[in-house]
Design an enzyme around this catalytic site. Structure first.
Site, PDB file in Angstrom:
ATOM      1  N   ARG A   1      -3.360  39.427 -22.953  1.00  0.00           N
ATOM      2  CA  ARG A   1      -4.471  38.665 -22.369  1.00  0.00           C
ATOM      3  C   ARG A   1      -5.570  39.667 -22.046  1.00  0.00           C
ATOM      4  NH1 ARG A   1      -1.860  36.096 -18.981  1.00  0.00           N
ATOM      5  NH2 ARG A   1      -2.135  37.139 -16.989  1.00  0.00           N
TER       6      ARG A   1
ATOM      7  N   ASP B   1       9.438  36.688  14.285  1.00  0.00           N
ATOM      8  CA  ASP B   1       8.155  36.658  15.004  1.00  0.00           C
ATOM      9  C   ASP B   1       7.036  37.391  14.266  1.00  0.00           C
ATOM     10  OD1 ASP B   1       9.152  39.160  15.331  1.00  0.00           O
ATOM     11  OD2 ASP B   1       8.859  39.252  17.502  1.00  0.00           O
TER      12      ASP B   1
ATOM     13  N   HIS C   1       3.168  33.833 -15.046  1.00  0.00           N
ATOM     14  CA  HIS C   1       3.049  34.168 -13.618  1.00  0.00           C
ATOM     15  C   HIS C   1       4.055  35.233 -13.194  1.00  0.00           C
ATOM     16  CE1 HIS C   1       0.782  30.208 -12.581  1.00  0.00           C
ATOM     17  NE2 HIS C   1       0.021  31.123 -13.150  1.00  0.00           N
TER      18      HIS C   1
ATOM     19  N   GLU D   1      -9.030  39.613 -19.755  1.00  0.00           N
ATOM     20  CA  GLU D   1      -9.733  38.760 -18.783  1.00  0.00           C
ATOM     21  C   GLU D   1     -10.864  39.518 -18.129  1.00  0.00           C
ATOM     22  OE1 GLU D   1      -7.373  37.509 -15.353  1.00  0.00           O
ATOM     23  OE2 GLU D   1      -8.788  35.865 -15.004  1.00  0.00           O
TER      24      GLU D   1
ATOM     25  N   GLU E   1     -10.720  34.506 -20.209  1.00  0.00           N
ATOM     26  CA  GLU E   1      -9.407  35.144 -20.295  1.00  0.00           C
ATOM     27  C   GLU E   1      -8.485  34.551 -21.365  1.00  0.00           C
ATOM     28  OE1 GLU E   1      -6.746  34.228 -16.964  1.00  0.00           O
ATOM     29  OE2 GLU E   1      -8.430  33.300 -15.921  1.00  0.00           O
TER      30      GLU E   1
ATOM     31  N   TYR F   1       0.714  34.767 -26.623  1.00  0.00           N
ATOM     32  CA  TYR F   1       2.038  35.101 -26.090  1.00  0.00           C
ATOM     33  C   TYR F   1       3.071  34.692 -27.144  1.00  0.00           C
ATOM     34  CZ  TYR F   1      -1.200  34.841 -22.237  1.00  0.00           C
ATOM     35  OH  TYR F   1      -2.320  35.013 -21.452  1.00  0.00           O
TER      36      TYR F   1
ATOM     37  N   ASP G   1     -10.829  39.437 -10.670  1.00  0.00           N
ATOM     38  CA  ASP G   1      -9.692  38.897 -11.438  1.00  0.00           C
ATOM     39  C   ASP G   1      -9.778  39.443 -12.860  1.00  0.00           C
ATOM     40  OD1 ASP G   1      -7.631  37.446 -12.507  1.00  0.00           O
ATOM     41  OD2 ASP G   1      -8.584  35.476 -12.285  1.00  0.00           O
TER      42      ASP G   1
ATOM     43  N   ASP H   1      -2.595  42.001 -14.751  1.00  0.00           N
ATOM     44  CA  ASP H   1      -3.573  41.013 -14.275  1.00  0.00           C
ATOM     45  C   ASP H   1      -3.671  41.232 -12.780  1.00  0.00           C
ATOM     46  OD1 ASP H   1      -4.990  38.817 -13.397  1.00  0.00           O
ATOM     47  OD2 ASP H   1      -3.904  37.361 -14.652  1.00  0.00           O
TER      48      ASP H   1
ATOM     49  N   HIS I   1     -11.652  29.810 -15.387  1.00  0.00           N
ATOM     50  CA  HIS I   1     -11.650  29.068 -14.117  1.00  0.00           C
ATOM     51  C   HIS I   1     -12.789  29.618 -13.282  1.00  0.00           C
ATOM     52  CE1 HIS I   1      -9.739  32.583 -12.156  1.00  0.00           C
ATOM     53  NE2 HIS I   1      -8.896  32.612 -13.169  1.00  0.00           N
TER      54      HIS I   1
ATOM     55  N   HIS J   1      -2.740  28.221 -21.823  1.00  0.00           N
ATOM     56  CA  HIS J   1      -3.588  28.072 -20.626  1.00  0.00           C
ATOM     57  C   HIS J   1      -5.050  27.965 -21.032  1.00  0.00           C
ATOM     58  CE1 HIS J   1      -4.874  32.329 -20.713  1.00  0.00           C
ATOM     59  NE2 HIS J   1      -3.608  32.650 -20.957  1.00  0.00           N
TER      60      HIS J   1
ATOM     61  N   HIS K   1      -8.962  31.172  -7.881  1.00  0.00           N
ATOM     62  CA  HIS K   1      -9.245  29.928  -8.597  1.00  0.00           C
ATOM     63  C   HIS K   1     -10.197  29.168  -7.688  1.00  0.00           C
ATOM     64  CE1 HIS K   1      -5.103  30.342 -10.762  1.00  0.00           C
ATOM     65  NE2 HIS K   1      -6.003  31.190 -11.216  1.00  0.00           N
TER      66      HIS K   1
HETATM   67  N1  GLY Z   1      -4.799  35.900 -11.915  1.00  0.00           N
HETATM   68  C1  GLY Z   1      -4.805  34.515 -12.007  1.00  0.00           C
HETATM   69  C2  GLY Z   1      -5.564  34.067 -13.159  1.00  0.00           C
HETATM   70  O1  GLY Z   1      -5.907  34.850 -14.013  1.00  0.00           O
HETATM   71  O2  GLY Z   1      -5.898  32.931 -13.249  1.00  0.00           O
HETATM   72 MN    MN Z   2      -8.013  34.351 -13.975  1.00  0.00          MN
HETATM   73 MN    MN Z   3      -6.115  36.960 -13.733  1.00  0.00          MN
END
Ligand code: GLY
Ligand code: MN
Ligand code: MN
Length: 452
Positions: free
Chosen positions: A421, A40, A247, A423, A400, A404, A275, A264, A362, A358, A369
């Site tokens: 990375r 619940d 991820h 970003e 970003e 890798y 982000d 991240d 975005h 990637h 996103h």
């Molecule tokens: N944290 C998700 C991205 O960087 O797109």
């Molecule tokens: Mn991002």
């Molecule tokens: Mn991110």
């Protein structure tokens, strides 16, 4: 609702949308459903972003109906003293006009009866397609109720249209109020990163058993301390080779002296997302190989930032970053000129792809996103997009790039298992872009100073 709540911002957005609904159009926009977690217990409720954009209303069980003439009805939870003792304050339908500036408030309990009446003799019916499970079936049910009355001279809407197309275009350009909130979200997010970085190096220096979740806790502490509701997405805290899992979540792996750590994470503040990604040496000092790769990623980010300005294409920052990354991969011997050719060859044949898989950007906004088409509206004869989106003042996007490097026999071993990375969050200005997340440094010397 806050006593300082100002409904005029939301009223002006509703007016703008109403003007796009066409003669006699009507839009139906629900908030999110509550989501059960186990038995619940529900997941913490998060309102729907489209709904919030038009109402500023954060209670569950609510739905907005907006008419082309600018009038609106909000279905919401009725006042109920007993429920309010258990679950908290409800605005209630009677307070809707005064507090939210919405024409009429109506109990959600009357919606099945009332909503079909609001669709009578309307033209297009707009609602968010494929966002709310079961909504299209409910719309059909409401339409059936209207159609059941056609012999009495009532007409039913003839066209169903996706309201997201209209709202996405509006949300793509952030208004000044949104930019203020995004800056606050980015600033708190940056403070969280600084706190986690400093905690990391000081724990390593004291030889304390340090796990990824410890840094997750530091982030969360700073976010909440500064009034953020929750992280904008599940924080990634990845030590060592975990940084090569895109991820990855903050888990329980140990953070060791000599590791790089990739974080991240961003907070949500007043419904807007930060982000940010930073990659830093756990002990506060980059090794030679870490630094060499870091410098390539940083240079690629600078190139992407320079390419982010009004009139440029959404894909320009990505392409600018790719050139620098491709050159760096060749210079460091991860790719080889004799095998992979020049920078142009590396780009054309996507030889960089195993190390950078990637995109560089975005949209960012209420959703991490964020909504918004990545191509210009309109299609050519074959149904293909005409061009990548042209950047305009007020658009918000992340920048970003990363690298890798998974172990492989042909790759110099000092680079194995390094994931980097960097970003930042950018708002397109009238001539370039503003990075709103740089309170946490990216320069390696500054990172080392911060962590010393
Ligand atoms: N944290 C998700 C991205 O960087 O797109
Ligand atoms: Mn991002
Ligand atoms: Mn991110």
């Amino acid at each position: 609702m806050h006593s300082t709540f100002d409904s005029s911002l939301y009223s002006s957005r509703r007016k703008k949308l109403a003007d796009l609904l066409g003669p006699n159009g009507v839009a139906v926009i629900p908030t999110a459903n509550e989501q059960p977690r186990n038995r619940d217990s529900d997941y913490l409720f998060r309102h729907d972003s489209y709904f919030y954009y038009l109402t500023g209303f954060t209670e569950p069980n609510a739905l907005l109906v907006l008419f082309a003439n600018g009038e609106s009805t909000l279905f919401c939870q009725p006042k109920d003293l007993e429920r309010e003792i258990w679950d908290g304050y409800r605005l209630g339908p009677d307070s809707v006009p005064k507090t939210l500036g919405i024409t009429r408030g109506c109990s959600i309990q009357d919606m099945e009866h009332e909503l079909p009446l609001l669709l009578e003799n309307k033209n297009s019916l707009w609602y968010p397609f494929s966002i709310h499970k079961g909504l299209s079936q409910r719309i059909e049910g409401w339409l059936r109720s209207v159609q059941a009355k056609v012999r009495t001279g009532v007409a039913a809407p003839q066209q169903l249209r996706d309201v997201c197309g209209l709202l996405d275009e509006m949300r793509l350009i952030k208004d000044p109020a949104e930019i203020l909130l995004m800056k606050k979200a980015a600033e708190i997010s940056a403070q969280g990163h600084i706190r986690a970085m400093q905690f990391c190096s000081s724990s390593i220096k004291q030889n304390i058993d340090l796990r990824e979740y410890h840094l997750d806790a530091e982030l969360l502490y700073e976010f909440r301390r500064q009034g953020s509701e929750y992280p904008a997405y599940a924080s990634i805290v990845a030590s060592g080779s975990n940084a090569c899992v895109l991820h990855y979540r903050a888990d329980k792996a140990p953070i060791r002296n000599g590791d790089l750590v990739l974080i991240d994470a961003g907070c949500e503040f007043a419904s807007y997302a930060g982000d940010i990604t930073r990659t830093f040496p756990a002990n506060g000092k980059f090794s030679k190989a870490q630094r060499a790769l870091y410098d390539v990623v940083l240079e690629s980010q600078y190139a992407a930032v320079s390419a982010t300005r009004p009139g440029a294409l959404f894909t320009d920052p990505h392409n600018a970053a790719l050139r620098v990354l491709a050159k760096g991969l060749l210079d460091l011997g991860i790719l080889r000129t004799d095998e992979h050719g020049s920078v142009d060859d590396v780009i054309e044949h996507k030889h960089y792809f195993p190390y950078y898989m990637h995109r560089t950007s975005h949209w960012l906004g209420m959703d991490v996103h964020d909504c918004g088409a990545y191509t210009e509206p309109g299609k050519n004869e074959s149904g293909k997009a005409v061009s990548s989106r042209v950047l305009k003042q007020g658009m918000a996007l992340t920048i970003e790039p990363g690298l890798y490097i998974r172990p492989a026999p042909h790759i110099p071993p000092e680079f194995h298992n390094i994931g980097i990375r960097i970003e930042d969050d950018a708002i397109v200005t009238n001539e370039s872009c503003e990075l709103i997340s740089r309170s946490v440094p990216v320069d390696p010397a500054e990172i080392e100073r911060l962590m010393s």
